[in-house]
Motif scaffolding. Structure first.
Motif: not given
Length: 372
Positions: A298-321
């Motif tokens: 099955g599938a589930a929608l997960m909540r993000p971790v609240p952030a105070h972003p400075v620069d979103i570059t690399g966020a997806g790569d960090a998610m993978i790592a």
């Protein structure tokens, strides 16, 4: 070790006890011909149980990252941008590329990680490779070519850190040949996980999928972008964990011929549809909107971790790592993605594509931020 015969198991047991044992010594101990032992050693290398000469045994948990290695240039506008004229900016250079970023994150977290890519015969390529080596990653299988310069990406960001324009020279990756995987094959075959991004040509991705059956590794793939997602085959069987964002997931599904949905799917639907195409598990991200995780259960929608972003570059790569890091520690994917989401948030709160202070301690200190 279900793929090993009785004699292969016996040979491996003796090598594990004494990695410097000679083939004749092993043959005498087991009552086998030396040529038979030699054949078993070849099979143990091909299956990833030993790493070749000297019978070097692989680490219990290893990851190999294959894909983009890029010089990132970021220009932050001080004022609203005006086109067709000069604009004052603050410039910043760093190393990037999806697979390279994932490899650096994993290295900073203490994972035994190798990196496979292609760079130009230039100072940028040498500096990029040296940076990862100094962090402890194995870069011995990075290919160097004089045909193209090391890949570059330039991003122009508005005063609010939103991306206004991105340009990329990634042609070097089209030079990477599936045959070059043979050079690193013992390291790939022995890895717990191989991660590949879709900066690699379709033939390289197909080779990783097709050769996976004869090796030990599980395969994770990231689509990178909507156009590059189309480098994946329509049948996603052989991919154990697929990472993609919502737009890329729908682009991939829309290219599926008769099985293509007529309308864009919601995140959980898209993740489930990717599993229906053959992926064992899929993660579909929504940036600040969270992410969906799907498996055959099955599938589930997960909540993000609240952030105070400075620069979103690399966020997806960090998610993978972060997700792969926890999977390597023995966690199931849905729980592991929660650490991935935390690392993504920590990365957006720095001005670098990889958090410069990343460590196991930093990750542990932030766990209280993960939503219950």
């Amino acid at each position: 070790m279900d793929d090993l015969g009785a004699q292969e198991r016996a040979v491996l047991a003796l090598i594990s006890a004494n990695p410097f044992a000679g083939q004749q010594e092993i043959a005498s101990a087991l009552g086998l011909a030396r040529s038979t032992v030699a054949a078993h050693v070849v099979q143990l290398v091909n299956k990833g149980y030993i790493l070749g000469r000297g019978y070097v045994l692989p680490a219990a948990r290893r990851a190999i990252c294959i894909g983009g290695a890029v010089l990132d240039r970021k220009y932050h506008a001080r004022e609203p941008l005006i086109f067709e004229t000069s604009n004052p900016v603050d410039g910043h250079r760093s190393f990037g590329g999806v697979a390279r970023n994932v490899a650096e994150n994993l290295a900073r977290l203490g994972v035994d990680v190798g990196f496979v890519s292609i760079v130009g015969d230039d100072e940028t390529g040498r500096a990029l490779t040296r940076h990862l080596r100094d962090l402890g990653a194995d870069v011995s299988h990075v290919v160097t070519t004089a045909e193209r310069p090391t890949a570059e990406y330039a991003a122009i960001l508005g005063p609010g850190n939103d991306l206004v324009l991105g340009i990329a020279d990634m042609e070097i990756f089209n030079l990477f040949q599936p045959a070059w995987l043979d050079r690193a094959w013992p390291h790939l075959a022995s890895a717990s996980w191989v991660f590949c991004d879709c900066n690699m040509p379709a033939a390289v991705i197909e080779a990783l999928i097709s050769r996976k059956a004869a090796a030990r590794y599980k395969l994770a793939v990231d689509t990178v972008s909507s156009p590059k997602a189309l480098r994946l085959p329509a049948d996603l069987s052989g991919i154990d964990l697929l990472f993609t964002n919502h737009d890329e997931a729908n682009a991939l599904l829309a290219a599926g011929g008769e099985r293509a949905p007529r309308e864009p799917l919601e995140p959980c639907e898209a993740a489930s549809a990717l599993v229906g195409r053959g992926a064992r598990e899929a993660v579909v991200t929504l940036g600040a909107g969270g992410y969906a995780v799907a498996s055959r259960a099955g599938a589930a929608l997960m909540r993000p971790v609240p952030a105070h972003p400075v620069d979103i570059t690399g966020a997806g790569d960090a998610m993978i790592a972060g997700t792969l890091y926890q999977i390597l520690q023995g966690e199931e994917t849905p729980a592991a993605t929660r650490t991935g989401a935390l690392l993504a948030t920590l990365t957006t709160e720095s001005d670098s594509s990889v958090h410069p202070d990343l460590s196991q301690r930093l990750l542990a200190a932030g766990r209280h931020r993960i939503p219950a």
